[in-house]
Design a protein around this motif. Structure first.
Motif, PDB file in Angstrom:
ATOM      1  N   HIS A  66     -27.572  59.831 -11.525  1.00 13.55           N
ATOM      2  CA  HIS A  66     -27.853  58.845 -12.569  1.00 13.55           C
ATOM      3  C   HIS A  66     -27.568  57.421 -12.096  1.00 13.55           C
ATOM      4  O   HIS A  66     -27.491  56.501 -12.915  1.00 13.55           O
ATOM      5  N   GLY A  67     -27.389  57.279 -10.804  1.00 11.99           N
ATOM      6  CA  GLY A  67     -27.242  55.932 -10.250  1.00 11.99           C
ATOM      7  C   GLY A  67     -25.855  55.330 -10.424  1.00 11.99           C
ATOM      8  O   GLY A  67     -25.673  54.129 -10.227  1.00 11.99           O
ATOM      9  N   THR A  70     -15.630  47.327   0.717  1.00 11.57           N
ATOM     10  CA  THR A  70     -16.933  46.978   1.297  1.00 11.57           C
ATOM     11  C   THR A  70     -17.815  48.212   1.486  1.00 11.57           C
ATOM     12  O   THR A  70     -18.754  48.190   2.284  1.00 11.57           O
ATOM     13  N   LEU A  71     -17.512  49.280   0.766  1.00  9.72           N
ATOM     14  CA  LEU A  71     -18.363  50.474   0.844  1.00  9.72           C
ATOM     15  C   LEU A  71     -19.729  50.172   0.265  1.00  9.72           C
ATOM     16  O   LEU A  71     -19.846  49.482  -0.755  1.00  9.72           O
ATOM     17  N   ARG A  72     -20.762  50.756   0.898  1.00  7.91           N
ATOM     18  CA  ARG A  72     -22.090  50.660   0.285  1.00  7.91           C
ATOM     19  C   ARG A  72     -22.181  51.629  -0.884  1.00  7.91           C
ATOM     20  O   ARG A  72     -21.506  52.676  -0.866  1.00  7.91           O
ATOM     21  N   PRO A  73     -22.986  51.349  -1.897  1.00  2.00           N
ATOM     22  CA  PRO A  73     -23.114  52.298  -3.005  1.00  2.00           C
ATOM     23  C   PRO A  73     -23.517  53.666  -2.480  1.00  2.00           C
ATOM     24  O   PRO A  73     -24.296  53.754  -1.525  1.00  2.00           O
ATOM     25  N   PRO A  74     -22.997  54.740  -3.081  1.00  2.00           N
ATOM     26  CA  PRO A  74     -23.359  56.079  -2.596  1.00  2.00           C
ATOM     27  C   PRO A  74     -24.837  56.369  -2.835  1.00  2.00           C
ATOM     28  O   PRO A  74     -25.446  55.778  -3.719  1.00  2.00           O
ATOM     29  N   ARG A  75     -25.369  57.312  -2.034  1.00  2.00           N
ATOM     30  CA  ARG A  75     -26.769  57.717  -2.217  1.00  2.00           C
ATOM     31  C   ARG A  75     -26.937  58.404  -3.560  1.00  2.00           C
ATOM     32  O   ARG A  75     -26.034  59.084  -4.043  1.00  2.00           O
ATOM     33  N   ARG A  76     -28.136  58.266  -4.156  1.00  2.00           N
ATOM     34  CA  ARG A  76     -28.434  58.945  -5.424  1.00  2.00           C
ATOM     35  C   ARG A  76     -28.720  60.410  -5.161  1.00  2.00           C
ATOM     36  O   ARG A  76     -29.853  60.850  -5.303  1.00  2.00           O
ATOM     37  N   SER A  77     -27.732  61.175  -4.708  1.00  2.00           N
ATOM     38  CA  SER A  77     -28.047  62.566  -4.351  1.00  2.00           C
ATOM     39  C   SER A  77     -27.697  63.484  -5.497  1.00  2.00           C
ATOM     40  O   SER A  77     -26.851  63.206  -6.277  1.00  2.00           O
ATOM     41  N   GLN A 115     -20.079  67.378 -11.165  1.00  2.00           N
ATOM     42  CA  GLN A 115     -20.026  66.181 -12.018  1.00  2.00           C
ATOM     43  C   GLN A 115     -20.337  64.923 -11.203  1.00  2.00           C
ATOM     44  O   GLN A 115     -21.017  64.011 -11.676  1.00  2.00           O
ATOM     45  N   ILE A 116     -19.828  64.916  -9.979  1.00  2.00           N
ATOM     46  CA  ILE A 116     -20.042  63.726  -9.133  1.00  2.00           C
ATOM     47  C   ILE A 116     -21.510  63.644  -8.707  1.00  2.00           C
ATOM     48  O   ILE A 116     -22.113  62.562  -8.727  1.00  2.00           O
ATOM     49  N   ARG A 117     -22.088  64.796  -8.387  1.00  2.00           N
ATOM     50  CA  ARG A 117     -23.526  64.781  -8.040  1.00  2.00           C
ATOM     51  C   ARG A 117     -24.355  64.322  -9.242  1.00  2.00           C
ATOM     52  O   ARG A 117     -25.314  63.566  -9.100  1.00  2.00           O
ATOM     53  N   TRP A 118     -23.985  64.779 -10.403  1.00  2.00           N
ATOM     54  CA  TRP A 118     -24.699  64.379 -11.625  1.00  2.00           C
ATOM     55  C   TRP A 118     -24.620  62.845 -11.790  1.00  2.00           C
ATOM     56  O   TRP A 118     -25.627  62.177 -12.034  1.00  2.00           O
ATOM     57  N   ALA A 119     -23.416  62.325 -11.609  1.00  2.00           N
ATOM     58  CA  ALA A 119     -23.221  60.877 -11.773  1.00  2.00           C
ATOM     59  C   ALA A 119     -24.050  60.094 -10.753  1.00  2.00           C
ATOM     60  O   ALA A 119     -24.730  59.113 -11.092  1.00  2.00           O
TER      61      ALA A 119
END
Ligand code: DUC
Ligand code: ZN
Ligand code: ZN
Length: 473
Positions: free
Chosen positions: A258-259, A466-473, A251-255
């Motif tokens: 989708h950015g 201050t985390l960077r957005p996660p990669r779209r993986s 589910q997290i990879r799916w999210a």
């Protein structure tokens, strides 16, 4: 003028989230003030020759002295819990100030400060648990508390006394969005769990191992998906805590694909335990490993390992929830071997979190040293607004350091410093343990002995994530 260096950690193999390099570390007034190849002699010197030095761990999910419904009581308070943390290389803890339904959030925070103040041996911050999001809480208390350094809160989708419905979750997420706070979500579907629990009970299946049957992966997968959807609706980053296996990971990879900004945490219990640890037949021993979500199976462990190395997971926390096994205030409430529904949820792990991951992650070649630091120190500090003071080895950061000793030994509960009468990891062969832990430049653990100083630990007001957005993986 700069304060003179009062301590040098010499010949360190320094590991950060981005690099591993050789340096001397100069410390003054509890902070790192120099990183150089050869610093002049200082009043105090520690030789780290041949040893890896990492930032002190930041355990961003642990429960200490959290009020429980009697007779249940947590075994660790801020004294014993932070003692254990320090001996296992963790120098910052972020436990939870939990609001009881009907209680003001501010009162919960004040009560929690009283529990921590003067007791903690390492620095601490608080997450909030919002269980009663009244208009006053949403419009007044939460915004004021966020501004004062309580910038993260946990939302429960299960547990009768804590859970929020979807509308309430949307309300709380809206506050997170408006004020830039981090929402942590415990994702399990409460109605499914209750339905399954009643059926198991009707069939007489109440032994500890049925805890896992009442909370199959499906209930975590559904709630994870719903949490993601609720976050998307509000357009706010969320962090899913204690992810246990493949279906939630999917589910997290799916999210991410989708950015969507979905961060994820996992814990050692999902790497090292399986549902088999909840016991066989009607044995009560498995109550020790009753936690939620429950441990899954070997295949799911592999999925979690993959997620640690490939960037799916943002951080690794302990979810230390300390209950004695053989105790009326612990896993045997009132002295009874109770049905699984009544077993206090949680396992101890604040002291073993880093050595387990160092041994089985770094030394087994599953993750790099840089990834170890990122997952256990840097990202937790960034997620909760404590970086760069915490979570890294850099000029200006607090001198919270761990010098690692690589040696093989079999873990026993007697080796640990928590106040819990068991560890689920007893009998495991570990290959590393901190030879020394420094908290703000003070030795708190020297590899053999703990150096207590209650009140050494300071309360840390958190900034924004201050985390960077996660990669779209
Ligand atoms: N699950 C939680 O959500 N918190 C504490 C311990 C546990 O098992
Ligand atoms: Zn939880
Ligand atoms: Zn928890």
């Amino acid at each position: 003028m700069n304060a003179p260096i009062d301590l040098v950690v010499r010949n360190a193999r320094v590991a950060t989230a981005s690099d591993v390099f050789d340096a001397d570390i100069g410390i003054a007034g509890g902070r790192i003030v120099a990183l150089a190849q050869s610093l002049p002699k200082a009043e105090r010197e520690i030789d780290a020759a041949g040893r890896v030095v990492t930032p002190g761990g930041v355990d961003a999910h642990c429960h200490l002295d959290q009020p429980m419904a009697p007779p249940v009581r947590m075994a660790d308070d801020f004294d014993t819990g932070t003692r254990a943390a320090a001996c296992g290389g963790t120098t910052t803890v972020i436990p939870f100030a939990a609001q009881e339904k009907g209680q003001s959030l501010r009162a919960a925070v004040e009560d929690y400060h009283r529990r921590a103040h003067g007791k903690a041996h390492v620095d601490y911050a608080f997450h909030l648990i919002v269980s009663d999001p009244t208009p006053h809480v949403l419009n007044e208390e939460l915004p004021a508390l966020i501004a004062q350094g309580y910038t993260s809160f946990k939302i429960y989708m299960t547990y009768d006394d804590l859970k929020l419905d979807d509308g309430q979750i949307l309300d709380v997420l809206s506050v997170a969005r408006e004020h830039g706070a981090m929402a942590m979500i415990h994702a399990e579907n409460a109605d499914c769990i209750e339905w399954l629990t009643k059926r198991l009970e009707a069939a007489g299946r109440t032994a500890p191992r049925f805890h896992a049957h009442a909370r199959p992966m499906l209930v975590e997968r559904e709630a994870t998906h719903r949490a993601i959807a609720l976050g998307q609706l509000v357009d706010v980053p969320i962090l899913i805590v204690h992810v246990s296996g493949r279906e939630a990971v999917e589910q997290i990879r799916w999210a991410r694909g989708h950015g969507l900004q979905v961060f994820a945490e996992t814990c050692p219990q999902y790497l090292f335990l399986t549902a088999a640890d909840l016991g066989v037949d009607d044995s009560y021993q498995g109550a020790r490993c009753v936690c939620s979500p429950p441990p899954r199976d070997k295949a799911n462990q592999e999925v979690i390992w993959d997620g640690l190395s490939d960037g799916l997971f943002t951080l690794l926390s302990s979810d230390h929830a300390p209950f004695n096994y053989d105790a009326p205030e612990g896993k045997k409430p009132g002295g009874e071997e109770v049905a699984f529904r009544h077993i206090p949820n949680g396992i101890p792990g604040i002291e073993t979190r880093l050595p387990l991951l160092y041994s089985e992650g770094v030394l087994s070649g599953r993750i790099t040293l840089e990834k170890f630091v990122e997952l256990t120190a840097t990202n937790p500090a960034k997620a909760y607004g404590l970086h760069p003071r915490k979570g890294t080895i850099a000029i200006g950061a607090d001198a919270d350091l761990v010098i690692w000793e690589e040696r093989e030994f079999v873990l026993r509960n007697d080796d640990l410093h928590h106040a819990v009468d068991y560890t689920p990891y007893a009998g495991m062969t570990l290959r590393a343990w901190p030879a020394l832990t420094l908290a703000a430049g003070e030795v708190v653990w020297d590899g053999r002995a703990f150096h207590p100083r209650q009140g050494r630990g300071r309360f840390l007001a958190c900034g924004r994530p201050t985390l960077r957005p996660p990669r779209r993986s």
